[in-house]
Design an enzyme around this catalytic site. Structure first.
Site, PDB file in Angstrom:
ATOM      1  NE  ARG A 142      -7.381  -8.378   1.128  1.00 24.03           N
ATOM      2  CZ  ARG A 142      -6.974  -7.568   0.163  1.00 24.03           C
ATOM      3  NH1 ARG A 142      -5.975  -6.724   0.380  1.00 24.03           N
ATOM      4  NH2 ARG A 142      -7.560  -7.594  -1.020  1.00 24.03           N
ATOM      5  CE  LYS A 157      -4.277  -1.952   1.723  1.00 25.83           C
ATOM      6  NZ  LYS A 157      -5.298  -2.028   2.788  1.00 25.83           N
TER       7      LYS A 157
HETATM    8  C1  8Y7 Z   1      -7.938  -4.483   2.473  1.00 20.99           C
HETATM    9  C2  8Y7 Z   1      -9.018  -5.290   2.106  1.00 20.99           C
HETATM   10  C3  8Y7 Z   1      -8.202  -4.317   0.338  1.00 20.99           C
HETATM   11  C4  8Y7 Z   1      -7.587  -4.414   3.855  1.00 20.99           C
HETATM   12  C5  8Y7 Z   1      -9.395  -5.970   4.280  1.00 20.99           C
HETATM   13  C6  8Y7 Z   1      -5.385  -3.384  -1.421  1.00 20.99           C
HETATM   14  C7  8Y7 Z   1     -10.182  -5.851  -0.013  1.00 20.99           C
HETATM   15  C8  8Y7 Z   1      -6.695  -2.735  -1.387  1.00 20.99           C
HETATM   16  N1  8Y7 Z   1      -7.436  -3.889   1.351  1.00 20.99           N
HETATM   17  N2  8Y7 Z   1      -9.740  -6.037   2.985  1.00 20.99           N
HETATM   18  N3  8Y7 Z   1      -9.172  -5.187   0.766  1.00 20.99           N
HETATM   19  N4  8Y7 Z   1      -8.349  -5.172   4.709  1.00 20.99           N
HETATM   20  N5  8Y7 Z   1     -10.072  -6.673   5.205  1.00 20.99           N
HETATM   21  O1  8Y7 Z   1      -4.405  -2.601  -1.655  1.00 20.99           O
HETATM   22  O2  8Y7 Z   1      -6.683  -3.710   4.290  1.00 20.99           O
HETATM   23  O3  8Y7 Z   1      -5.210  -4.587  -1.258  1.00 20.99           O
HETATM   24  S1  8Y7 Z   1      -8.061  -3.860  -1.341  1.00 20.99           S
END
Ligand code: 8Y7
Length: 280
Positions: free
Chosen positions: A253, A219
């Site tokens: 994640r 990010k």
């Molecule tokens: C997150 C996310 C994304 C996060 C959760 C990216 C779908 C943006 N970021 N879900 N999703 N937490 N729970 O850069 O930080 O991956 S999308």
């Protein structure tokens, strides 16, 4: 934590691999090519130690456009079915739409990951009916505009208060505490200072008495500090992930599963000796 018929022990941190479902699903060879690509990505991530695979059909990156319910279903359902048949992992559905939640769970997903924390119409009821764990993420505003001028009274407190309210709504809908995961939502309506205030105080989320998930892989909160393009942020992402794990994050994640799993192993190895040091 129980995910349909699969139990995942969150007393040690687990990794969630991000599966990219290409937006132009049918333009580059059709659905079979796409399922094939998804398969090899999932296989790699599961072999590298991912306990979860997060499947999303809506881009929630800053500036991204809205996706219709039909489009989202067409993108994710065949892939979830295919992954469910072939792999032993918990499939997470990254969506905010009630119908996508229920269809995805019927197709084999057993975790609902909602960046809008079940605030869309029907989502709370759909999630309760699905009887699977849910991840409630904090976001200020909507993806298209959230990075314009994020503002908080006290970001840590504001995020915790928001999550408390969403947990309460879950309770009222019949979703029990043992099925709730919270997430501060790094990068979702937050400037650099907000993101690092949240990272520095991540342990405060423990007071919510739920599991904690975080996503900061590649990010801009990483990129802006190390000054590198998206594909050059691995070291920064891993460093931040470890700092989160050390403060109690249980599900991480990430894009780079193998490298993150290795890094976490080193941290856990050290921690076994930390726990013992007073006993010697
Ligand atoms: C997150 C996310 C994304 C996060 C959760 C990216 C779908 C943006 N970021 N879900 N999703 N937490 N729970 O850069 O930080 O991956 S999308």
């Amino acid at each position: 934590m129980q995910f349909k018929d699969k139990f995942i022990d969150l007393s040690s941190p687990k990794v969630m691999g991000i599966l990219n479902v290409t937006p132009d699903s049918f333009s580059d060879g059709g659905i079979f090519v796409q399922i094939d690509q998804a398969f090899s990505q999932v296989q790699q991530m599961v072999e590298a130690g991912a306990s979860f695979i997060d499947v999303g059909g809506e881009s929630t990156r800053p500036g991204a456009k809205a996706v219709s319910e039909q489009q989202e279903l067409e993108r994710v359902i065949p892939i979830i079915e295919a992954i469910h048949q072939r792999f032993d992992c918990v499939i997470s559905i990254d969506t905010s739409k009630a119908l996508v939640m229920s269809e995805a769970v019927a197709a084999g997903a057993s975790l609902i990951n909602d960046v809008r924390a079940l605030q869309e119409e029907g989502a709370l009821i759909a999630a309760a009916k699905a009887q699977v764990p849910v991840c409630l993420m904090h976001m200020q505003g909507q993806p298209r505009t959230m990075q314009t001028a994020p503002e908080y009274h006290d970001v840590v407190n504001d995020v915790i208060e928001f999550l408390k309210k969403r947990i309460d709504s879950c309770f009222q809908a019949g979703i029990e505490a043992h099925n709730i995961i919270v997430d501060p939502g790094f990068g979702f309506g937050k400037n650099l200072a907000h993101n690092y205030q949240l990272l520095a105080n991540l342990d405060k989320l423990k007071q919510l008495n739920t599991a904690i998930l975080i996503g900061l892989s590649r990010k801009s909160m990483i990129g802006n500090v190390v000054n590198r393009a998206v594909n050059e942020r691995l070291a920064g992402s891993i460093s931040a992930a470890l700092l989160a794990v050390q403060q109690g994050a249980q599900i991480i994640r990430v894009h780079d599963v193998k490298e993150t799993v290795d890094a976490i192993k080193i941290l856990l190895m050290m921690n076994t000796y930390k726990e013992n040091r007073d006993e010697r």
